[in-house]
Design a protein around this motif. Structure first.
Motif, PDB file in Angstrom:
ATOM      1  N   SER A  28      -2.040  -6.102  -5.051  1.00 20.12           N
ATOM      2  CA  SER A  28      -0.991  -5.399  -4.317  1.00 20.12           C
ATOM      3  C   SER A  28      -1.308  -5.335  -2.831  1.00 20.12           C
ATOM      4  O   SER A  28      -2.456  -5.205  -2.426  1.00 20.12           O
ATOM      5  CB  SER A  28      -0.819  -3.975  -4.872  1.00 20.12           C
ATOM      6  N   SER A  29      -0.259  -5.446  -2.010  1.00 23.48           N
ATOM      7  CA  SER A  29      -0.357  -5.352  -0.551  1.00 23.48           C
ATOM      8  C   SER A  29      -1.396  -6.316   0.003  1.00 23.48           C
ATOM      9  O   SER A  29      -2.251  -5.948   0.815  1.00 23.48           O
ATOM     10  CB  SER A  29      -0.689  -3.910  -0.125  1.00 23.48           C
ATOM     11  N   ARG A  51       1.082 -12.310  -1.395  1.00 24.93           N
ATOM     12  CA  ARG A  51       2.546 -12.239  -1.376  1.00 24.93           C
ATOM     13  C   ARG A  51       3.170 -13.480  -0.760  1.00 24.93           C
ATOM     14  O   ARG A  51       4.223 -13.952  -1.201  1.00 24.93           O
ATOM     15  CB  ARG A  51       2.993 -10.987  -0.625  1.00 24.93           C
ATOM     16  N   ASN A 102      -0.752  -9.588 -11.885  1.00 25.33           N
ATOM     17  CA  ASN A 102      -0.664  -8.532 -10.872  1.00 25.33           C
ATOM     18  C   ASN A 102      -1.808  -7.533 -11.031  1.00 25.33           C
ATOM     19  O   ASN A 102      -2.066  -7.043 -12.129  1.00 25.33           O
ATOM     20  CB  ASN A 102       0.675  -7.792 -10.971  1.00 25.33           C
ATOM     21  N   LEU A 104      -3.655  -4.035  -9.088  1.00 21.10           N
ATOM     22  CA  LEU A 104      -3.545  -2.995  -8.074  1.00 21.10           C
ATOM     23  C   LEU A 104      -4.763  -3.025  -7.167  1.00 21.10           C
ATOM     24  O   LEU A 104      -5.894  -3.195  -7.625  1.00 21.10           O
ATOM     25  CB  LEU A 104      -3.426  -1.623  -8.732  1.00 21.10           C
ATOM     26  N   GLY A 150       4.993  -6.753  -7.371  1.00 18.07           N
ATOM     27  CA  GLY A 150       4.709  -5.329  -7.423  1.00 18.07           C
ATOM     28  C   GLY A 150       4.507  -4.711  -6.054  1.00 18.07           C
ATOM     29  O   GLY A 150       5.060  -5.202  -5.062  1.00 18.07           O
ATOM     30  N   PRO A 151       3.710  -3.635  -5.940  1.00 11.62           N
ATOM     31  CA  PRO A 151       3.588  -2.865  -4.688  1.00 11.62           C
ATOM     32  C   PRO A 151       3.226  -3.737  -3.485  1.00 11.62           C
ATOM     33  O   PRO A 151       2.388  -4.630  -3.580  1.00 11.62           O
ATOM     34  CB  PRO A 151       2.471  -1.873  -5.003  1.00 11.62           C
ATOM     35  N   TYR A 152       3.873  -3.439  -2.347  1.00  9.08           N
ATOM     36  CA  TYR A 152       3.609  -4.188  -1.109  1.00  9.08           C
ATOM     37  C   TYR A 152       3.851  -3.235   0.036  1.00  9.08           C
ATOM     38  O   TYR A 152       4.913  -3.228   0.639  1.00  9.08           O
ATOM     39  CB  TYR A 152       4.523  -5.409  -1.029  1.00  9.08           C
ATOM     40  N   ASN A 153       2.873  -2.405   0.332  1.00 10.56           N
ATOM     41  CA  ASN A 153       2.986  -1.407   1.388  1.00 10.56           C
ATOM     42  C   ASN A 153       1.825  -1.613   2.343  1.00 10.56           C
ATOM     43  O   ASN A 153       0.690  -1.232   2.056  1.00 10.56           O
ATOM     44  CB  ASN A 153       2.958   0.002   0.796  1.00 10.56           C
ATOM     45  N   ALA A 182      -1.263   0.423  -0.507  1.00 10.07           N
ATOM     46  CA  ALA A 182      -1.290   0.968  -1.872  1.00 10.07           C
ATOM     47  C   ALA A 182      -1.194  -0.172  -2.881  1.00 10.07           C
ATOM     48  O   ALA A 182      -0.640  -1.218  -2.578  1.00 10.07           O
ATOM     49  CB  ALA A 182      -0.128   1.929  -2.058  1.00 10.07           C
TER      50      ALA A 182
END
Length: 234
Positions: free
Chosen positions: A17-18, A22, A42, A44, A226-229, A234
């Motif tokens: 993630s992040s 990506r 994926n 985290l 999934g998450p991409y901040n 995160a």
């Protein structure tokens, strides 16, 4: 970016993630309509087993990692160090271009200089947050001038990138989307997400980024990855 080569390997992207993984997902999604198949694992960023899983694929344990499954008895591919294992986003994207598309796509200046400066700013922002009060405040006072120095340096790079774009050449790769654009998106996403750029001062760069984030393939990559901040990682 046209993809019409016969697919001899099926890639699996180990996406944290992040992370820069990506841009790899985005590139593969751009090729999805041509029939390219791929898989995603994926992970985290702060997951308990993330580092263990990444390290099981390559000793450094860094994302992105791509493993390759040969199709129909094709031989193993040794593109870097380990057979059927790719690391480093820039080289993974080059592999995608070489093996899944019908053209050579240039990379240019866009990624290397920008991502280094952005990483420097992030580093000097993060260091104080890792310390306890009152050392945190003291360290913040010490590192903020350095952070601001790197932020000012970014303006020169933004202007170079702004000047590289035009109506005739709307992409960093030229008239068509290419490797330079895929390499560029992560540092630009981070610069925008963390407030390192005033986009109103760079209208062509702003238009490029708006076009990227509204491409269907980019949006599909966000959904699959999934998450991409990049503000909080995160």
């Amino acid at each position: 970016m046209a993809g019409n080569k016969q697919q001899k390997t099926i890639p699996t992207v180990y996406n944290m993630s992040s992370s820069k993984a990506r841009e790899v997902l985005w590139a593969l999604e751009e090729l999805a309509d041509t029939g390219i198949k791929y898989n995603v694992v994926n992970l985290l960023r702060r997951g308990a087993d993330t580092y263990k899983v990444l390290k099981s694929q390559f000793p450094l344990g860094k994302s992105p990692i791509v493993t390759l499954e040969p199709v129909d008895g094709e031989p193993e591919v040794t593109y870097q160090i380990l057979p059927n294992v790719l690391t480093e986003a820039r080289l993974i994207l080059q592999f995608i271009s070489d093996h899944y598309t019908d053209g050579v796509l240039s990379q240019k200046f866009a990624n290397g200089s920008l991502v280094t400066k952005v990483d420097n700013v992030v580093t000097f922002e993060v260091i104080p947050t890792m310390l306890f009060f009152p050392l945190r405040q003291l360290t913040l006072l010490m590192v903020m001038p350095i952070r601001n120095h790197f932020t000012n340096d970014l303006r020169v790079i933004y202007q170079i990138l702004e000047d590289a774009l035009s109506e005739e050449r709307p992409w960093f790769s030229g008239k068509k989307l290419g490797l330079a654009d895929f390499n560029m998106v992560f540092p630009m996403d981070m610069a925008i997400g963390r407030g390192y750029i005033e986009l109103e001062n760079y209208p062509k760069l702003a238009k490029w980024h708006y076009t990227v984030i509204n491409r269907p393939a980019y949006r599909r990559a966000l959904e699959k990855g999934g998450p991409y901040n990049l503000s909080t990682f995160a």
